[in-house]
Design a protein around this motif. Structure first.
Motif, short mmCIF file in Angstrom:
data_model
loop_
_atom_site.label_atom_id
_atom_site.label_comp_id
_atom_site.label_asym_id
_atom_site.label_seq_id
_atom_site.Cartn_x
_atom_site.Cartn_y
_atom_site.Cartn_z
N ILE A 1 0.83 -1.20 0.00
CA ILE A 1 0.00 0.00 0.00
C ILE A 1 0.87 1.27 0.00
N ILE A 2 1.91 1.27 0.84
CA ILE A 2 2.78 2.45 0.92
C ILE A 2 3.48 2.71 -0.42
N TRP A 3 4.01 1.64 -1.02
CA TRP A 3 4.75 1.82 -2.27
C TRP A 3 3.82 2.21 -3.42
N ARG A 4 2.63 1.59 -3.44
CA ARG A 4 1.69 1.85 -4.56
C ARG A 4 1.13 3.27 -4.50
N PHE A 5 0.75 3.72 -3.31
CA PHE A 5 0.05 5.00 -3.21
C PHE A 5 0.92 6.13 -2.65
N GLY A 6 2.08 5.78 -2.06
CA GLY A 6 2.90 6.82 -1.48
C GLY A 6 4.23 7.04 -2.16
N VAL A 7 4.71 6.03 -2.92
CA VAL A 7 6.01 6.14 -3.57
C VAL A 7 5.88 6.28 -5.08
N ARG A 8 5.19 5.32 -5.72
CA ARG A 8 5.10 5.32 -7.18
C ARG A 8 4.40 6.57 -7.72
N THR A 9 3.39 7.04 -6.99
CA THR A 9 2.65 8.22 -7.46
C THR A 9 3.37 9.53 -7.14
N ARG A 10 4.32 9.48 -6.22
CA ARG A 10 4.99 10.70 -5.78
C ARG A 10 6.34 10.92 -6.45
N TYR A 11 7.04 9.81 -6.75
CA TYR A 11 8.38 9.93 -7.32
C TYR A 11 8.38 9.32 -8.72
N GLU A 12 8.49 10.14 -9.72
CA GLU A 12 8.39 9.69 -11.11
C GLU A 12 9.48 8.69 -11.46
N SER A 13 10.67 8.85 -10.90
CA SER A 13 11.78 7.95 -11.22
C SER A 13 11.53 6.53 -10.73
N LEU A 14 10.62 6.36 -9.76
CA LEU A 14 10.31 5.03 -9.21
C LEU A 14 8.99 4.49 -9.73
N GLY A 15 8.39 5.19 -10.70
CA GLY A 15 7.08 4.81 -11.19
C GLY A 15 7.04 3.43 -11.83
N ASP A 16 8.15 3.02 -12.47
CA ASP A 16 8.18 1.72 -13.14
C ASP A 16 8.57 0.58 -12.22
N ILE A 17 8.97 0.89 -11.00
CA ILE A 17 9.32 -0.17 -10.05
C ILE A 17 8.05 -0.61 -9.32
N HIS A 18 7.53 -1.75 -9.72
CA HIS A 18 6.25 -2.20 -9.19
C HIS A 18 6.35 -2.54 -7.72
N GLU A 19 5.25 -2.36 -7.01
CA GLU A 19 5.22 -2.62 -5.56
C GLU A 19 5.52 -4.06 -5.19
N VAL A 20 5.40 -4.98 -6.16
CA VAL A 20 5.66 -6.39 -5.84
C VAL A 20 7.11 -6.60 -5.38
N PHE A 21 8.06 -5.80 -5.91
CA PHE A 21 9.47 -6.01 -5.55
C PHE A 21 9.73 -5.70 -4.07
N PRO A 22 9.51 -4.47 -3.62
CA PRO A 22 9.80 -4.19 -2.20
C PRO A 22 8.89 -4.96 -1.26
#
Length: 502
Positions: A440-461
């Motif tokens: 939840i944190i990565w999907r809604f707090g990281v990928r949407t906020r940091y463009e450089s991490l947009g392609d890193i899917h939440e499944v990894f972390p």
């Protein structure tokens, strides 16, 4: 379509006589399903309309590179059947498990095992909403594109028709209808991949047309030769993320794992272990790059509209091909894909709410379990219908997010339960919590906020955090592992006998 729906209704009505006798029959078909049926049912349940519509359309945006997503899925199909299938079947028999959450309780036997069961049930309900929404959304778009049926009506028909035949037939009905639907889906995958070639006049003509197009990408830049150049329209990181988040559902999602419970005998298991990856692989080769080929059928203006609405690509292709017979056959197969997945998930939701939450909170007489399961399945479909009318994302993202939640929350606990005697109840709880929180944190707090991490899917972390939590906490709480006698029951001291032979 009418003939197909009548057959489904008849099948569900016929099988309800067997499905409603006991909880074991309604939930796991009394573990008496032939291997070939389980194989086709596993294939048809996993490869849903999220694949035939969502993933096929996604390659319109990302080109033939998207086919690599299917390669990851086929690999995880092999892993699922070779590594998890036999052990899951044997341990579920030894523990008398009927659902995945009750497997967690029975495997990690302790004072907290009931909490593990309820927590896993909550995760299932959370992830399932997004997955079912994606399926219903894809089918509703298809009905609207081909038959001009309003989106809301199409979604309602898809959800509630499937719900009613699931209620009637239970696991018996689901497995046998899924097998029939799997055959249809396999045929339709081959038919659909041929349509762009037929439309433009052959292989050479089509490949020449898509090798260099004047269409624009979603970012507004010319596609050029991006459809046939690996990684030009999307990063390999994003391909791997979608490949893992959805492909790994085969080793973590309850609606698929429960298939292992139903296999009749070892011969059936061997058949399914061999043929399921074949069914899966051939169909994925046909479907995953389909959208890229559709570029050869459309004008620049049509491509500009579809690039932002990839869930509509397959329906548009059928409409453009303009052959009612072909469209009818494909529509039947696409609905088979959606219904196969929806039926299985709907039953999982019913069993989870009643057997793993309601019955744990307030034990009920056995004769009330099946009727209450039917009621909650219908109510849950009403909730999903609301989200389908107001979908939060497209089909691929909905399916990928649900898959990531399942993978990170369940796989370490399942794999550890099947293979690691030292796994503990606290390790299982820590793993599930870490998985869903990081998701939840990565999907809604990281990928949407940091463009450089947009392609890193939440499944990894999320998966990494979940697996580390399982291993670390289990090792630190080694004194909490189940007793030697219980572990002997779980793992056995000799091969498990065939269920139907006693």
């Amino acid at each position: 379509m009418v003939v197909y729906l009548i057959l489904l209704i008849t099948f569900g009505w016929y099988l309800q006589r067997q499905a409603s006798k006991t909880v074991g029959e309604y939930y796991v078909a009394n573990r008496r399903i032939p291997g070939w049926v389980v194989s086709l049912a596993f294939f048809s349940t996993f490869v849903s309309t999220n694949t035939y519509i969502g993933q096929a359309g996604e390659s319109f945006r990302y080109g033939l590179s998207w086919t690599w997503v299917g390669v990851f899925w086929a690999v995880f199909c092999i892993i699922s059947w070779q590594i998890l299938g036999p052990r899951m079947r044997n341990q579920s028999i030894r523990l008398k498990s009927f659902t995945v959450p009750d497997y967690f309780q029975l495997r990690y036997q302790s004072q907290l095992s009931r909490s593990i069961r309820v927590l896993s049930a909550v995760i299932i309900l959370f992830a399932t909403v997004w997955y079912m929404t994606g399926i219903a959304k894809g089918c509703a778009h298809l009905l609207h594109t081909l038959l001009d049926i309003p989106y809301a009506y199409g979604a309602a028909f898809m959800l509630f028709f499937t719900c009613f035949y699931t209620i009637a037939g239970g696991m018996y009905g689901i497995m046998w209808t899924d097998a029939v639907q799997g055959i249809l889906m396999f045929i339709v995958a081959i038919v659909m991949i041929s349509l762009p070639f037929v439309y433009v006049g052959g292989y050479d003509v089509l490949m020449a047309k898509i090798a260099l197009v004047d269409h624009v990408s979603k970012k507004g830049t010319p596609i050029g030769n991006g459809l046939v150049t690996f990684g030009q329209l999307t990063s390999f990181t994003y391909i791997v993320g979608i490949g893992l988040s959805i492909g790994m559902k085969q080793i973590s999602e309850p609606k698929l794992l429960i298939r292992f419970y139903t296999v009749k005998d070892k011969a059936g298991m061997k058949f399914a272990m061999t043929w399921t990856p074949i069914f899966m692989g051939v169909s994925l080769v046909c479907v995953m790059g389909l959208g890229a080929l559709v570029h050869g059928m459309v004008t620049t203006e049509e491509a500009a509209q579809l690039i932002n609405n990839t869930d509509e690509v397959v329906g548009f292709m059928l409409k453009k091909f303009n052959n009612p017979l072909i469209s009818g056959i494909c529509l039947m197969g696409l609905f088979a894909a959606g219904m196969a997945a929806l039926a299985s998930v709907t039953l999982v939701v019913g069993t989870t709410l009643v057997k793993d939450m309601w019955n744990v909170w307030k034990p009920m007489p056995t004769e009330r379990i099946i009727p209450r399961t039917k009621v909650v399945m219908l109510l849950y479909c009403v909730i999903v219908y609301y989200f389908t009318i107001f979908p939060p994302a497209d089909v691929v993202e909905l399916s990928a997010f649900a898959g990531s939640v399942y993978v990170a929350s369940f796989f370490p606990t399942i794999f550890g339960g099947l293979y690691f005697r030292w796994g503990t109840d606290l390790g299982a709880i820590a793993s599930m919590v870490a998985g869903i929180v990081v998701n939840i944190i990565w999907r809604f707090g990281v990928r949407t906020r940091y463009e450089s991490l947009g392609d890193i899917h939440e499944v990894f972390p999320a998966f990494i955090a979940s697996f580390i939590a399982y291993v670390l906490v289990s090792k630190l709480t080694a004194q909490r592992k189940p007793s030697p006698d219980h572990l002997t029951t779980v793992f056995g001291t000799e091969p498990t006998v065939d269920y139907v032979k006693g």
